[in-house]
Design a protein around this motif. Structure first.
Motif, PDB file in Angstrom:
ATOM      1  N   LYS A  40     -12.903  -7.149   2.431  1.00 45.13           N
ATOM      2  CA  LYS A  40     -11.682  -6.571   2.834  1.00 45.13           C
ATOM      3  C   LYS A  40     -11.432  -5.380   2.247  1.00 45.13           C
ATOM      4  O   LYS A  40     -10.566  -4.628   2.600  1.00 45.13           O
ATOM      5  CB  LYS A  40     -10.142  -7.483   2.565  1.00 45.13           C
ATOM      6  CG  LYS A  40     -10.024  -8.591   3.139  1.00 45.13           C
ATOM      7  CD  LYS A  40      -8.863  -9.635   2.584  1.00 45.13           C
ATOM      8  CE  LYS A  40      -8.603 -10.743   3.515  1.00 45.13           C
ATOM      9  NZ  LYS A  40      -7.596 -11.450   3.257  1.00 45.13           N
ATOM     10  N   MET A  41     -12.515  -5.207   1.082  1.00 46.72           N
ATOM     11  CA  MET A  41     -12.565  -3.997   0.237  1.00 46.72           C
ATOM     12  C   MET A  41     -11.131  -3.636  -0.489  1.00 46.72           C
ATOM     13  O   MET A  41     -10.492  -2.379  -0.459  1.00 46.72           O
ATOM     14  CB  MET A  41     -12.962  -2.606   1.018  1.00 46.72           C
ATOM     15  CG  MET A  41     -14.387  -2.785   1.467  1.00 46.72           C
ATOM     16  SD  MET A  41     -15.428  -2.873   0.052  1.00 46.72           S
ATOM     17  CE  MET A  41     -15.267  -1.626  -0.782  1.00 46.72           C
ATOM     18  N   GLN A  42     -10.513  -4.671  -0.773  1.00 45.67           N
ATOM     19  CA  GLN A  42      -9.065  -4.519  -1.487  1.00 45.67           C
ATOM     20  C   GLN A  42      -8.983  -5.563  -2.567  1.00 45.67           C
ATOM     21  O   GLN A  42      -9.693  -6.839  -2.316  1.00 45.67           O
ATOM     22  CB  GLN A  42      -7.943  -4.432  -0.685  1.00 45.67           C
ATOM     23  CG  GLN A  42      -7.867  -5.495   0.133  1.00 45.67           C
ATOM     24  CD  GLN A  42      -6.444  -5.394   1.078  1.00 45.67           C
ATOM     25  OE1 GLN A  42      -6.111  -4.190   1.299  1.00 45.67           O
ATOM     26  NE2 GLN A  42      -6.045  -6.452   1.480  1.00 45.67           N
ATOM     27  N   PHE A  43      -7.934  -5.525  -3.513  1.00 48.24           N
ATOM     28  CA  PHE A  43      -7.852  -6.511  -4.238  1.00 48.24           C
ATOM     29  C   PHE A  43      -6.762  -7.566  -3.663  1.00 48.24           C
ATOM     30  O   PHE A  43      -5.746  -7.262  -3.045  1.00 48.24           O
ATOM     31  CB  PHE A  43      -6.977  -5.988  -5.720  1.00 48.24           C
ATOM     32  CG  PHE A  43      -8.039  -5.187  -6.669  1.00 48.24           C
ATOM     33  CD1 PHE A  43      -8.669  -5.801  -7.531  1.00 48.24           C
ATOM     34  CD2 PHE A  43      -7.832  -3.862  -6.210  1.00 48.24           C
ATOM     35  CE1 PHE A  43      -9.473  -4.913  -8.127  1.00 48.24           C
ATOM     36  CE2 PHE A  43      -8.583  -2.913  -7.149  1.00 48.24           C
ATOM     37  CZ  PHE A  43      -9.483  -3.500  -7.947  1.00 48.24           C
ATOM     38  N   LEU A  70       0.708  -1.370  -0.098  1.00 45.11           N
ATOM     39  CA  LEU A  70      -0.147   0.067   0.084  1.00 45.11           C
ATOM     40  C   LEU A  70       0.903   1.394   0.071  1.00 45.11           C
ATOM     41  O   LEU A  70       0.579   2.387   0.083  1.00 45.11           O
ATOM     42  CB  LEU A  70      -0.881   0.012   1.215  1.00 45.11           C
ATOM     43  CG  LEU A  70      -1.704  -1.276   1.208  1.00 45.11           C
ATOM     44  CD1 LEU A  70      -2.769  -1.039   2.659  1.00 45.11           C
ATOM     45  CD2 LEU A  70      -2.932  -1.102   0.076  1.00 45.11           C
ATOM     46  N   TYR A 130      -5.366 -10.290  -9.663  1.00 42.78           N
ATOM     47  CA  TYR A 130      -6.046  -9.992  -8.303  1.00 42.78           C
ATOM     48  C   TYR A 130      -7.510  -9.788  -8.416  1.00 42.78           C
ATOM     49  O   TYR A 130      -7.722  -9.222  -9.499  1.00 42.78           O
ATOM     50  CB  TYR A 130      -5.289  -8.638  -8.081  1.00 42.78           C
ATOM     51  CG  TYR A 130      -3.779  -8.494  -7.824  1.00 42.78           C
ATOM     52  CD1 TYR A 130      -3.053  -8.899  -6.699  1.00 42.78           C
ATOM     53  CD2 TYR A 130      -2.897  -8.461  -9.162  1.00 42.78           C
ATOM     54  CE1 TYR A 130      -1.757  -9.043  -6.505  1.00 42.78           C
ATOM     55  CE2 TYR A 130      -1.619  -8.200  -9.017  1.00 42.78           C
ATOM     56  CZ  TYR A 130      -1.063  -8.590  -7.699  1.00 42.78           C
ATOM     57  OH  TYR A 130       0.405  -8.619  -7.607  1.00 42.78           O
ATOM     58  N   LYS A 174      -5.635   3.815  -4.085  1.00 46.77           N
ATOM     59  CA  LYS A 174      -6.359   2.445  -3.661  1.00 46.77           C
ATOM     60  C   LYS A 174      -5.461   1.691  -3.101  1.00 46.77           C
ATOM     61  O   LYS A 174      -5.642   0.948  -2.135  1.00 46.77           O
ATOM     62  CB  LYS A 174      -7.651   2.094  -4.499  1.00 46.77           C
ATOM     63  CG  LYS A 174      -8.487   3.192  -4.889  1.00 46.77           C
ATOM     64  CD  LYS A 174      -9.139   3.801  -3.865  1.00 46.77           C
ATOM     65  CE  LYS A 174     -10.070   2.614  -3.304  1.00 46.77           C
ATOM     66  NZ  LYS A 174     -11.108   3.472  -2.169  1.00 46.77           N
ATOM     67  N   GLN A 175      -4.422   1.310  -4.059  1.00 40.68           N
ATOM     68  CA  GLN A 175      -3.689   0.010  -3.911  1.00 40.68           C
ATOM     69  C   GLN A 175      -2.472   0.073  -4.908  1.00 40.68           C
ATOM     70  O   GLN A 175      -2.652   0.692  -5.966  1.00 40.68           O
ATOM     71  CB  GLN A 175      -4.343  -1.327  -4.052  1.00 40.68           C
ATOM     72  CG  GLN A 175      -3.974  -2.448  -3.246  1.00 40.68           C
ATOM     73  CD  GLN A 175      -5.065  -3.801  -3.316  1.00 40.68           C
ATOM     74  OE1 GLN A 175      -6.107  -3.393  -3.354  1.00 40.68           O
ATOM     75  NE2 GLN A 175      -4.312  -5.003  -3.083  1.00 40.68           N
ATOM     76  N   TYR A 210     -11.132   3.029 -12.096  1.00 44.11           N
ATOM     77  CA  TYR A 210     -10.077   3.162 -11.562  1.00 44.11           C
ATOM     78  C   TYR A 210      -9.031   3.988 -12.825  1.00 44.11           C
ATOM     79  O   TYR A 210      -9.068   3.863 -13.862  1.00 44.11           O
ATOM     80  CB  TYR A 210      -9.128   1.951 -11.019  1.00 44.11           C
ATOM     81  CG  TYR A 210      -9.853   1.304 -10.225  1.00 44.11           C
ATOM     82  CD1 TYR A 210      -9.916   1.629  -9.074  1.00 44.11           C
ATOM     83  CD2 TYR A 210     -10.475   0.188 -10.572  1.00 44.11           C
ATOM     84  CE1 TYR A 210     -10.436   1.103  -7.835  1.00 44.11           C
ATOM     85  CE2 TYR A 210     -11.291  -0.431  -9.705  1.00 44.11           C
ATOM     86  CZ  TYR A 210     -11.357  -0.313  -8.279  1.00 44.11           C
ATOM     87  OH  TYR A 210     -11.857  -0.981  -7.201  1.00 44.11           O
ATOM     88  N   ASP A 265      -8.900   5.813  -7.532  1.00 43.75           N
ATOM     89  CA  ASP A 265     -10.135   6.146  -7.999  1.00 43.75           C
ATOM     90  C   ASP A 265     -10.295   7.288  -8.666  1.00 43.75           C
ATOM     91  O   ASP A 265      -9.478   7.968  -9.029  1.00 43.75           O
ATOM     92  CB  ASP A 265     -11.382   6.200  -6.776  1.00 43.75           C
ATOM     93  CG  ASP A 265     -10.889   7.136  -5.921  1.00 43.75           C
ATOM     94  OD1 ASP A 265     -10.463   8.401  -6.095  1.00 43.75           O
ATOM     95  OD2 ASP A 265     -11.349   7.182  -4.515  1.00 43.75           O
ATOM     96  N   PHE A 319     -11.278  -8.716  -6.379  1.00 42.43           N
ATOM     97  CA  PHE A 319     -11.780  -7.747  -5.743  1.00 42.43           C
ATOM     98  C   PHE A 319     -12.363  -8.443  -4.531  1.00 42.43           C
ATOM     99  O   PHE A 319     -13.468  -9.040  -4.908  1.00 42.43           O
ATOM    100  CB  PHE A 319     -12.537  -6.569  -6.144  1.00 42.43           C
ATOM    101  CG  PHE A 319     -12.870  -5.510  -5.145  1.00 42.43           C
ATOM    102  CD1 PHE A 319     -11.848  -4.694  -5.098  1.00 42.43           C
ATOM    103  CD2 PHE A 319     -13.963  -5.414  -4.397  1.00 42.43           C
ATOM    104  CE1 PHE A 319     -12.311  -3.682  -4.165  1.00 42.43           C
ATOM    105  CE2 PHE A 319     -14.185  -4.617  -3.635  1.00 42.43           C
ATOM    106  CZ  PHE A 319     -13.232  -3.333  -3.337  1.00 42.43           C
TER     107      PHE A 319
END
Length: 224
Positions: A138-141, A17, A132, A66-67, A36, A60, A134
């Motif tokens: 976890k609200m992430q990839f 991150l 990856y 975001k990641q 994205y 975003d 989604f």
């Protein structure tokens, strides 16, 4: 050759991150996804493309980070020669001949996933990708070992059949071609549902088609 083995190499350090410091060239891609924007950093660039250690940072559409994903060999090529610059360059999808990332719903769960180029580790040195998916909890990839195998052990990215919720891989060995179709089954992962083998080593091609019907394999052999 119904299965091409692939050792999944993704470890937790590959999904970070924070920012990176090794990159030399930067590119912004804003048209690859509805949700994205991406900034790509890569070590080496020439007039036809780039490669080497790299990163893909997702934002975003409001500009919030975001990641970040790392790649051991973020390879991509352009359709036309370009002049590399150490300043960030905005590029569009139609400029690429060989793309560094794809967005799509790879596991058919209704959310957008992402693939990141990890080199030329596919069949006959073709493009290979880390996948990856989604995770809505976890609200992430998060990395997918099964989908990465399909995108790294065959010829380039797998095909996506959104209507029938199937993934298709392609490979070859000499004059023999292999087409495998997989179903993504919730709770079970990726399941092989059909195989097509085309043997062109003789004047008349020999074709074997295997399909799973009611959990049993049905085999059809033809020539053409």
């Amino acid at each position: 050759m119904t299965h091409i083995s692939f050792m999944f190499r993704l470890l937790s350090p590959l999904v970070l991150l924070g920012p990176l410091c090794f990159g030399q060239y930067q590119f912004a891609i804003n048209d690859a996804s509805e949700k994205y924007n991406a900034e790509i950093t890569v070590e080496e660039c020439t007039n036809d493309g780039c490669r080497g250690k790299g990163s893909v940072v997702l934002f975003d559409k409001s500009g919030n980070k975001k990641q970040t994903f790392l790649s051991p060999d973020l390879v991509f090529y352009f359709k036309k020669d370009f002049k590399p610059s150490k300043e960030i360059m905005t590029v569009t999808q139609d400029m690429f001949r060989d793309e560094p990332l794809y967005f799509d719903d790879f596991n058919f769960d209704g959310t957008q996933d992402v693939s990141v180029r990890n080199g030329n580790g596919g069949n006959y040195g073709s493009a290979s990708y880390d996948i990856y998916v989604f995770n809505s909890t976890k609200m992430q990839f998060v990395p997918s070992a099964e989908l990465t195998e399909l995108a790294s052990g065959y010829q380039g990215m797998f095909g996506i059949d959104e209507k029938n919720k199937r993934l298709t891989t392609f490979a070859r060995s000499g004059q023999t071609y292999y087409t495998n179709t997989y179903e993504v089954v919730p709770g079970k992962g990726v399941v092989l549902v059909s195989e097509k083998i085309e043997d062109h080593t003789t004047e008349r091609a020999k074709i074997i088609i295997k399909k799973k019907v009611n959990n049993k394999w049905v085999v059809k052999k033809t020539t053409e």
